[in-house]
Scaffold this motif. Structure first.
Motif, PDB file in Angstrom:
ATOM      1  N   ASP A 137       0.922  -1.031  -0.141  1.00 55.07           N
ATOM      2  CA  ASP A 137      -0.107   0.220  -0.101  1.00 55.07           C
ATOM      3  C   ASP A 137       0.840   1.270  -0.041  1.00 55.07           C
ATOM      4  N   VAL A 138       1.843   1.237  -0.786  1.00 46.70           N
ATOM      5  CA  VAL A 138       2.878   2.545  -0.854  1.00 46.70           C
ATOM      6  C   VAL A 138       2.076   3.682  -1.238  1.00 46.70           C
ATOM      7  N   GLU A 139       1.286   3.601  -2.386  1.00 47.30           N
ATOM      8  CA  GLU A 139       0.732   4.820  -2.849  1.00 47.30           C
ATOM      9  C   GLU A 139      -0.370   5.328  -1.739  1.00 47.30           C
ATOM     10  N   GLU A 140      -1.090   4.315  -0.900  1.00 50.89           N
ATOM     11  CA  GLU A 140      -2.021   4.675   0.062  1.00 50.89           C
ATOM     12  C   GLU A 140      -1.313   5.539   1.050  1.00 50.89           C
ATOM     13  N   ARG A 141      -0.093   5.358   1.238  1.00 45.92           N
ATOM     14  CA  ARG A 141       0.835   5.928   2.472  1.00 45.92           C
ATOM     15  C   ARG A 141       1.060   7.434   2.021  1.00 45.92           C
ATOM     16  N   HIS A 142       1.388   7.346   0.541  1.00 47.15           N
ATOM     17  CA  HIS A 142       1.832   8.616   0.110  1.00 47.15           C
ATOM     18  C   HIS A 142       0.420   9.590   0.132  1.00 47.15           C
ATOM     19  N   GLU A 143      -0.545   9.057  -0.296  1.00 46.89           N
ATOM     20  CA  GLU A 143      -1.784   9.834  -0.244  1.00 46.89           C
ATOM     21  C   GLU A 143      -2.290  10.409   1.308  1.00 46.89           C
TER      22      GLU A 143
END
Length: 200
Positions: A137-143
């Motif tokens: 969930d890298v993109e979720e962390r960035h968001e």
């Protein structure tokens, strides 16, 4: 598993929650399981609700409000068998990042160097996903970080700049001997200061 021995690892500290436990280590390597998160719902419910879990945005609150959790990890490091100590969580930028930040701050490692160390886990996220066969969930962390006005770099850098440990050591219940072991990275670094002696 052979790589653990190659790198001199004698102790592995698993920081995950009991429900996450997987795998094992060779019989000649000590495995210590320390639940760094815990299940204090008063602490975790708002952090999980707004998505700050898995980011440096909760580190300072965790250290302040759940000092016994980090203290247990540091005691495990201090009492580990001779040789290298490997500590890990699931992805590397959450619980592992918190412990690594504390150990780096103990030695007054620069903000730039500590931040670069933290960001390696994000750089390795795709490789981790392939290795484990699941998303981290890298993109979720960035968001989530963006919602709080941060990138992964700025969130860690801000937290690290505010990470003060002298007071924390005073309230953590860690004894002076353990403090010295942590201060010197298990005797591998000479420190100009030693742990204070408490009179209480």
């Amino acid at each position: 598993m052979g790589e653990l021995r190659t790198h001199g690892v004698r102790t592995v500290i698993d920081l995950r929650r009991p429900c996450e436990y997987t795998g094992d280590v060779p019989d000649d390597i000590r495995l210590v399981r320390v639940d760094l998160d815990g299940d204090e719902r008063d602490f975790w419910d708002p952090i999980e609700l707004n998505g700050r879990w898995g980011t440096p945005l909760y580190y300072l609150a965790h250290i302040r409000d759940l000092p016994h959790r980090l203290a247990e990890v540091l005691r495990a490091i201090a009492t580990a068998d001779d040789g290298a100590v490997l500590f890990h969580c699931g992805a590397g930028w959450d619980r592992t990042g918190l412990v690594a930040a504390v150990l780096l701050r103990v030695l007054d490692v620069t903000d730039d160097a500590a931040t670069a160390d933290y960001l390696v886990s994000f750089a390795n996220a795709d490789a981790m996903a392939r290795l484990h066969g699941r998303s981290f969930d890298v993109e979720e962390r960035h968001e989530v970080l963006a919602r709080f006005g941060h990138t992964a770099e700025s969130a860690f850098r801000s937290m690290y700049g505010d990470l003060e440990l002298d007071e924390w050591f005073g309230i953590s219940g860690i004894d002076d001997e353990t403090r010295v072991v942590i201060d010197t990275w298990r005797g591998s670094v000479t420190r100009s200061r030693s742990a204070p002696t408490r009179t209480c």
